[in-house]
Every structure is written in C-alpha cells, then in structure tokens.
Scaffold this motif. Structure first.
Motif, PDB file in Angstrom:
ATOM      1  N   SER A 113       0.900  -1.276   0.035  1.00  0.00           N
ATOM      2  CA  SER A 113       0.122  -0.002  -0.132  1.00  0.00           C
ATOM      3  C   SER A 113       0.906   1.283  -0.139  1.00  0.00           C
ATOM      4  O   SER A 113       0.146   2.453   0.058  1.00  0.00           O
ATOM      5  N   LEU A 114       2.058   1.107  -0.347  1.00  0.00           N
ATOM      6  CA  LEU A 114       3.024   2.347  -0.200  1.00  0.00           C
ATOM      7  C   LEU A 114       2.465   3.203  -1.305  1.00  0.00           C
ATOM      8  O   LEU A 114       2.371   2.743  -2.415  1.00  0.00           O
ATOM      9  N   PRO A 115       2.761   4.483  -1.319  1.00  0.00           N
ATOM     10  CA  PRO A 115       2.430   5.450  -2.441  1.00  0.00           C
ATOM     11  C   PRO A 115       3.484   5.356  -3.553  1.00  0.00           C
ATOM     12  O   PRO A 115       4.470   4.604  -3.303  1.00  0.00           O
ATOM     13  N   VAL A 116       2.979   5.641  -4.769  1.00  0.00           N
ATOM     14  CA  VAL A 116       4.146   5.676  -5.746  1.00  0.00           C
ATOM     15  C   VAL A 116       5.099   6.490  -5.486  1.00  0.00           C
ATOM     16  O   VAL A 116       4.985   7.873  -5.252  1.00  0.00           O
ATOM     17  N   MET A 117       6.333   6.453  -5.951  1.00  0.00           N
ATOM     18  CA  MET A 117       7.549   7.003  -5.958  1.00  0.00           C
ATOM     19  C   MET A 117       7.405   8.164  -7.165  1.00  0.00           C
ATOM     20  O   MET A 117       7.197   7.547  -8.107  1.00  0.00           O
ATOM     21  N   THR A 118       7.508   9.306  -6.761  1.00  0.00           N
ATOM     22  CA  THR A 118       7.667  10.468  -7.649  1.00  0.00           C
ATOM     23  C   THR A 118       8.922  11.221  -7.660  1.00  0.00           C
ATOM     24  O   THR A 118       9.154  11.937  -8.692  1.00  0.00           O
ATOM     25  N   ASP A 119       9.657  11.182  -6.881  1.00  0.00           N
ATOM     26  CA  ASP A 119      11.048  11.981  -6.811  1.00  0.00           C
ATOM     27  C   ASP A 119      12.200  11.496  -7.868  1.00  0.00           C
ATOM     28  O   ASP A 119      12.370  10.319  -7.952  1.00  0.00           O
ATOM     29  N   ILE A 120      12.333  12.421  -8.836  1.00  0.00           N
ATOM     30  CA  ILE A 120      12.921  11.863  -9.991  1.00  0.00           C
ATOM     31  C   ILE A 120      14.473  11.179  -9.657  1.00  0.00           C
ATOM     32  O   ILE A 120      14.794  10.471 -10.197  1.00  0.00           O
ATOM     33  N   ASN A 121      15.087  12.027  -8.832  1.00  0.00           N
ATOM     34  CA  ASN A 121      16.507  11.800  -8.263  1.00  0.00           C
ATOM     35  C   ASN A 121      16.325  10.244  -7.600  1.00  0.00           C
ATOM     36  O   ASN A 121      17.288   9.459  -8.033  1.00  0.00           O
ATOM     37  N   LYS A 122      15.351   9.900  -7.061  1.00  0.00           N
ATOM     38  CA  LYS A 122      15.391   8.525  -6.383  1.00  0.00           C
ATOM     39  C   LYS A 122      15.094   7.589  -7.329  1.00  0.00           C
ATOM     40  O   LYS A 122      15.332   6.465  -7.121  1.00  0.00           O
ATOM     41  N   LEU A 123      14.250   7.819  -7.953  1.00  0.00           N
ATOM     42  CA  LEU A 123      13.803   7.028  -9.522  1.00  0.00           C
ATOM     43  C   LEU A 123      14.803   6.444 -10.094  1.00  0.00           C
ATOM     44  O   LEU A 123      15.119   5.611 -10.310  1.00  0.00           O
ATOM     45  N   THR A 124      15.825   7.585 -10.349  1.00  0.00           N
ATOM     46  CA  THR A 124      17.160   7.218 -11.313  1.00  0.00           C
ATOM     47  C   THR A 124      18.046   6.463 -10.345  1.00  0.00           C
ATOM     48  O   THR A 124      18.764   5.554 -10.862  1.00  0.00           O
ATOM     49  N   THR A 155      12.427   2.674  -0.972  1.00  0.00           N
ATOM     50  CA  THR A 155      11.226   2.330  -1.295  1.00  0.00           C
ATOM     51  C   THR A 155      10.253   2.733  -0.299  1.00  0.00           C
ATOM     52  O   THR A 155       9.231   3.511  -0.536  1.00  0.00           O
ATOM     53  N   VAL A 156      10.818   2.205   0.956  1.00  0.00           N
ATOM     54  CA  VAL A 156       9.810   2.764   2.059  1.00  0.00           C
ATOM     55  C   VAL A 156       9.745   4.143   2.313  1.00  0.00           C
ATOM     56  O   VAL A 156       8.679   4.685   2.693  1.00  0.00           O
ATOM     57  N   ALA A 157      10.930   4.873   2.122  1.00  0.00           N
ATOM     58  CA  ALA A 157      10.860   6.322   2.277  1.00  0.00           C
ATOM     59  C   ALA A 157       9.865   7.333   1.120  1.00  0.00           C
ATOM     60  O   ALA A 157       9.598   8.226   1.361  1.00  0.00           O
ATOM     61  N   TYR A 158      10.417   6.965   0.013  1.00  0.00           N
ATOM     62  CA  TYR A 158       9.653   7.606  -1.127  1.00  0.00           C
ATOM     63  C   TYR A 158       8.622   6.806  -2.044  1.00  0.00           C
ATOM     64  O   TYR A 158       8.272   7.436  -2.896  1.00  0.00           O
ATOM     65  N   GLY A 159       8.429   5.886  -1.752  1.00  0.00           N
ATOM     66  CA  GLY A 159       7.543   4.951  -2.270  1.00  0.00           C
ATOM     67  C   GLY A 159       7.664   4.019  -3.322  1.00  0.00           C
ATOM     68  O   GLY A 159       9.005   3.936  -3.610  1.00  0.00           O
ATOM     69  N   VAL A 160       6.884   3.339  -3.857  1.00  0.00           N
ATOM     70  CA  VAL A 160       7.067   2.189  -4.809  1.00  0.00           C
ATOM     71  C   VAL A 160       7.082   2.808  -6.207  1.00  0.00           C
ATOM     72  O   VAL A 160       6.767   3.684  -6.550  1.00  0.00           O
ATOM     73  N   CYS A 161       8.106   1.930  -7.089  1.00  0.00           N
ATOM     74  CA  CYS A 161       8.232   1.968  -8.618  1.00  0.00           C
ATOM     75  C   CYS A 161       8.295   0.778  -8.939  1.00  0.00           C
ATOM     76  O   CYS A 161       8.630  -0.427  -8.420  1.00  0.00           O
ATOM     77  N   ASN A 162       8.539   0.472 -10.306  1.00  0.00           N
ATOM     78  CA  ASN A 162       8.756  -0.838 -10.897  1.00  0.00           C
ATOM     79  C   ASN A 162       9.651  -1.672 -10.188  1.00  0.00           C
ATOM     80  O   ASN A 162       9.650  -2.811 -10.022  1.00  0.00           O
ATOM     81  N   ILE A 163      10.843  -0.922  -9.966  1.00  0.00           N
ATOM     82  CA  ILE A 163      11.984  -1.671  -9.465  1.00  0.00           C
ATOM     83  C   ILE A 163      11.871  -2.069  -8.049  1.00  0.00           C
ATOM     84  O   ILE A 163      12.607  -2.957  -7.689  1.00  0.00           O
ATOM     85  N   ALA A 164      10.779  -1.424  -7.324  1.00  0.00           N
ATOM     86  CA  ALA A 164      10.804  -2.007  -5.910  1.00  0.00           C
ATOM     87  C   ALA A 164      10.849  -3.442  -5.908  1.00  0.00           C
ATOM     88  O   ALA A 164      11.013  -3.990  -4.895  1.00  0.00           O
ATOM     89  N   ALA A 165       9.905  -3.962  -6.950  1.00  0.00           N
ATOM     90  CA  ALA A 165       9.763  -5.479  -7.032  1.00  0.00           C
ATOM     91  C   ALA A 165      10.857  -6.212  -6.664  1.00  0.00           C
ATOM     92  O   ALA A 165      11.104  -7.095  -5.912  1.00  0.00           O
ATOM     93  N   ILE A 166      11.839  -5.912  -7.551  1.00  0.00           N
ATOM     94  CA  ILE A 166      13.086  -6.715  -7.321  1.00  0.00           C
ATOM     95  C   ILE A 166      13.778  -6.471  -6.163  1.00  0.00           C
ATOM     96  O   ILE A 166      14.729  -6.991  -5.492  1.00  0.00           O
ATOM     97  N   ALA A 167      13.662  -5.154  -5.440  1.00  0.00           N
ATOM     98  CA  ALA A 167      14.240  -4.782  -4.239  1.00  0.00           C
ATOM     99  C   ALA A 167      13.875  -5.804  -3.228  1.00  0.00           C
ATOM    100  O   ALA A 167      14.677  -6.172  -2.640  1.00  0.00           O
ATOM    101  N   PHE A 168      12.756  -6.060  -3.010  1.00  0.00           N
ATOM    102  CA  PHE A 168      12.131  -6.872  -2.014  1.00  0.00           C
ATOM    103  C   PHE A 168      12.249  -8.401  -2.414  1.00  0.00           C
ATOM    104  O   PHE A 168      12.476  -8.945  -1.297  1.00  0.00           O
TER     105      PHE A 168
END
Length: 526
Positions: A113-124, A155-168
């Motif tokens: 249920s984490l929000p979606v990551m939007t910070d460009i630097n963190k996504l990169t 991921t926990v701090a800034y939200g989920v993105c597609n790469i969060a799945a491989i992180a978990f």
C-alpha cells in the motif's frame, strides 16, 4: 560535433536512442565509443543519465564488473545516494540496522500500500542500484546486500516504483541467506515482490523478479521441478522485452536447477545448453555463457565424454587454467561455481580425494572473500552443502587423524539440511535421510539401513532419479560392509538403472565394475 551546438536536444535524443538500440543488439564496443560524445557535450548531469544507464548495462553483460560498479557508484553519488564501497563488519551491521528499522512493524499489506515514488532523483537512483545487483552478486558479494538495503529503504521512504519489486525479492533472498535462515520471512518478501509487480503492471520486471524468487527463495518452499517452468517463462519474457541480462540469468538458473537439483537427463541437458550458449553468444551475454559452459562440462564429465567445453569460450583453456584465470581476475562467482561443480562430479564419480581437495579449496575461497554468507543462495549451493556432508562422512569413516574435521563437516551439513527439510520436505527429505544413514553407518548404528531405504523411497516419490541412484549405491556399500552380498548386488543394479535413465554413462560404467566384482560372491552364482 557541431550538431551539439546547433541542435542540442535533437542530438541528445538521437544519441540516447542509439545507445539503447546498441545495448539491445549487444554491440557493446560501438556503444562505448558512441557514449563518449554525450558524456562530453551534455549540458547537465541529468542529460548523461540515459547514456550512463545503457553503458553500465553493457559493462555488466560483457563481464566488466569493476567498471560497472565504479560507474554506478559515481552516478549514485551525484544523485545524492553515496554507497560505501569498502564494506567492513561495522558498516554491514549499521546498514542492516537501518533497513530493519525502516521495515519494523510493516506488514505485507503495508508494503503493497505504499504510495508511488515520484522523486526523479530517487527513481534514477533505484535504476542504477538495480544495475548493480548482478555484478555485485558475482564479483563483490560484500557490497551486494548494501545495494539491496538501500533500494528497500528508498522504497519505504519515497514510495514504490517498478524496480521496488526486485528490491523486495533480493531482500527476501538475503533473509534466506546463511546468516539469517529465515525462510518464512523470505517467502513473504517473495510474495510482496510478485504481488507488487502485478499491482504495478511491471511486466518488464518479470525476468528479474523470477530470477530471485524462484532461484533463491522458493527453493526452500516449493518443489524444485515447479520452478523450472518459471525460469523458462522468464527467459522468454526477457528476450521479448530486451532484458538480455536477466533472460540469460534465468536460463542459467534453469539449467543449474535442472542438473544439480532435479537430475534432468544429461544428454538432453547437454543439447539444450549448447543451444542456449549459442544464443548467449549471439547476444554477447559473456557472463552467463561462461556459467552455462561450466554446466555443459559437467554433462560431459558425468556422461564420460572426453570433451573440453571451455575450449570455444575461454580461448582454448582447460578447466584447471580457467580456474587460474578466474582467480587472477577475482571472478569469485565463477571460481565458486567451478569448485562446486568439480567437487560434485568427483564425488559422484568416486574420486574422493579430488572431492575433498575441492571442498578445501572452496572453504579457502570463502574465507578469503568477504560477504559470502550475506548473499542469496542458489540450489547449487544447497546441493553442494549436501555433498559436503557426504564427503565428510566418507572420510570420517576412515578414522584418520582428520576424523574430527570431517565429522564436524558432516554434522554441519546435517544441521543445515534438517532445517531445509522442515521448510520443504519435498526437496530435502531424501537428502536428510541419506545423510542420517551415512552418519549411522559411521556410528555403527543399525538404524542406518532404514534411513537408506527411506532415502530411496523419498527420492523416487519426489522424482529425484539421480539421487535415488546415489542412495541405492550407498546402501549397497553399507550392505557390503555387513557381508550381505546378495542384497548389495541388487542395490548396485538398481543404482545402475537410475544412472542409465540419467544418462550418466560414467557412473553406469563405474557401478558395472562393482557388479562384476561382486557377482561371483553372490548366491545366484554358486
């Protein structure tokens, strides 16, 4: 070069598209040459990121692990996510504490249920951390969990993105590693990864998530045979999506599990490996080609075929010189795999001194390579631990000066396999029964016989034909010790049948020699 001044944005887009295309078609040398211009003429760091991304992926695929890691670390520092590169015990446990604090009290549903990551630097940053996963696993295992922990914390701090799945999923593999052995929590993280991938619609992540979930987590929970189709599915998905790196990682996982874990037919595996090696060469996936070459050599060895699989892919070198090369280049993952493969083959072929030698070499390698216990384990590592126990019990029965050493090796193996059997009896019950049988043999305990019989039955029921053959052979050896020649002959014959189905011709011939010696001593010959 003038185009960068006259039409900067068009030039940037064209070079970005070209670098992406060159990565997909595996033209890494042209990509490296092309990258020089956008890295030189880009007006800001952000404009270099696509080039850097394709460049490090090419470095990873072509085996330039140090360059890949160093480039990723430099980019991450610019993005405000510096990564320590020299990992000592203090740094490791500090990073463990940080990621555990970030996750404390968070349920599976909380993570989904984490929000979606939007910070460009963190996504990169997540993208470049993702690029580091395979190369650190292969060549810098101490750094690998640090990368995983950072991905989870972001991921926990800034939200989920597609790469969060491989992180978990990678965090789950760490939970199941030798330092933790928390298979339940690991399985939960694997489910989080798969569910998150589905929720995000991240089909492009399937090869990466499947590689870890089915290659390092579910091996403790689900029948190994069930994972083969998942790796095959991920291979096809990776080819379709252009993720060649993880497509071939999955097919290497497939063959490793099929050969060491499931006892797939060696001749068919050899033919399949040949096909996949050729495709790997086509896509310049040098790392996975080398991995599959080790497996192909294993099929030759067990089939008794005097061929050198390394000849075409290692410049004409033989196995010994390939090992020397991997040691010189600090390619830890390859050295580790080759020691495990040789140890397995030598044990199965009855060359016990060579098996013991490679056990010692593997232990020396682990002692000199920080971080081995902190990374996810594959089925090969689990099978190797099982074989370690059998080697230990063989030499402990010799009652030599090193009996205490080998007994300790065996007891460690039994303790590990016992844990795994509690988590998944399908994969490990027959192995535990065989280890217990050999241990009772060492202690001259009559319970050995029933444990050998149990191992045979479990291996047959769970479709581990190769290990059924091994259990028959070990029981035959035990019965010989008890002067029960007729029964021993029957079990040698059963072992031969199992090895023949496996297409392990060398083992068939070896058992045939035992049968020839034993037959005149049996009742039916008198």
């Amino acid at each position: 070069d003038n185009s960068w001044e006259v039409n900067y944005h068009l030039s940037l887009r064209l070079y970005d598209a070209a670098s992406e295309a060159l990565y997909v078609v595996a033209d890494y040398s042209t990509l490296a040459a092309l990258a020089e211009k956008p890295l030189r003429y880009a007006q800001c760091f952000e404009d270099k990121l696509i080039t850097y991304s394709n460049l490090v992926r090419a470095m990873s695929s072509s085996g330039k692990t140090d360059e890949c890691i160093n480039t990723c670390v430099s980019v991450l520092s610019e993005l405000g996510e510096p990564i320590p590169t020299t990992i000592n015990q203090q740094i490791y446990f500090e990073e463990v504490a940080k990621v555990q604090e970030a996750l404390i009290g968070r349920s599976r549903q909380d993570l989904l249920s984490l929000p979606v990551m939007t910070d460009i630097n963190k996504l990169t940053a997540m993208r470049f951390l993702n690029h580091m996963l395979l190369v650190t696993y292969a060549s810098n295992p101490a750094l690998n969990p640090i990368v995983v922990f950072r991905m989870v914390r972001l991921t926990v701090a800034y939200g989920v993105c597609n790469i969060a799945a491989i992180a978990f999923s990678c965090y789950g593999a760490w939970l199941a590693s030798g330092l933790n052995e928390d298979y339940g929590a690991a399985f939960t993280m694997g489910r989080v990864a798969s569910d998150l991938m589905t929720k995000m619609g991240s089909v492009e992540m399937l090869p990466r998530v499947h590689a870890v979930v089915y290659g390092m987590i579910n091996i403790y929970k689900e029948p190994w045979q069930a994972s083969l189709c998942k790796h095959s599915e991920a291979f096809d998905a990776g080819l379709h999506n252009g993720d060649m790196e993880y497509a071939f990682s999955n097919i290497a996982f497939y063959h490793t599990l099929a050969l060491f874990g499931c006892g797939s037919n060696l001749l068919e595996s050899n033919q399949s490996l040949h096909k996949h090696i050729q495709r790997g060469l086509q896509y310049k996936q040098e790392g996975m080609v080398k991995t599959m070459t080790v497996l192909k050599q294993m099929t030759y060895d067990l089939m008794g075929i005097k061929k050198n699989a390394y000849d075409n892919h290692f410049g004409g070198l033989n196995e010994d010189t390939v090992i020397e090369l991997t040691l010189q280049k600090k390619l830890t993952a390859y050295t580790r795999m080759m020691y495990q493969k040789i140890k397995y083959v030598k044990y199965m072929c009855g060359d016990m001194d060579a098996a013991a030698k490679h056990y010692d070499l593997k232990e020396e390698l682990y002692a000199n390579c920080a971080g081995q216990a902190t990374i996810g384990r594959t089925a090969l590592v689990l099978i190797a631990s099982f074989i370690d126990g059998l080697i230990g019990l063989y030499f402990a029965r010799k009652h030599r000066d090193d009996e205490a050493k080998w007994t300790s090796v065996a007891e460690t193996s039994i303790a590990l396999v016992s844990k795994w059997a509690k988590s998944c009896s399908w994969n490990f019950a027959n192995k535990l029964s065989l280890l217990e049988a050999e241990y009772f043999f060492l202690k001259d305990d009559e319970r050995a016989y029933s444990c050998y019989k149990a191992s045979i039955k479990q291996a047959r029921e769970h479709k581990f034909n190769h290990e059924e053959g091994l259990a028959h052979e070990k029981l035959a050896t035990y019965l010989l010790h008890k002067n029960r020649h007729d029964e021993a002959l029957q079990h040698f014959q059963n072992a031969k049948k199992c090895y023949a189905i496996w297409h392990a011709t060398f083992l068939v011939q070896r058992v045939d020699k035992a049968i020839a010696v034993l037959s005149p001593l049996c009742g039916g010959s008198r």
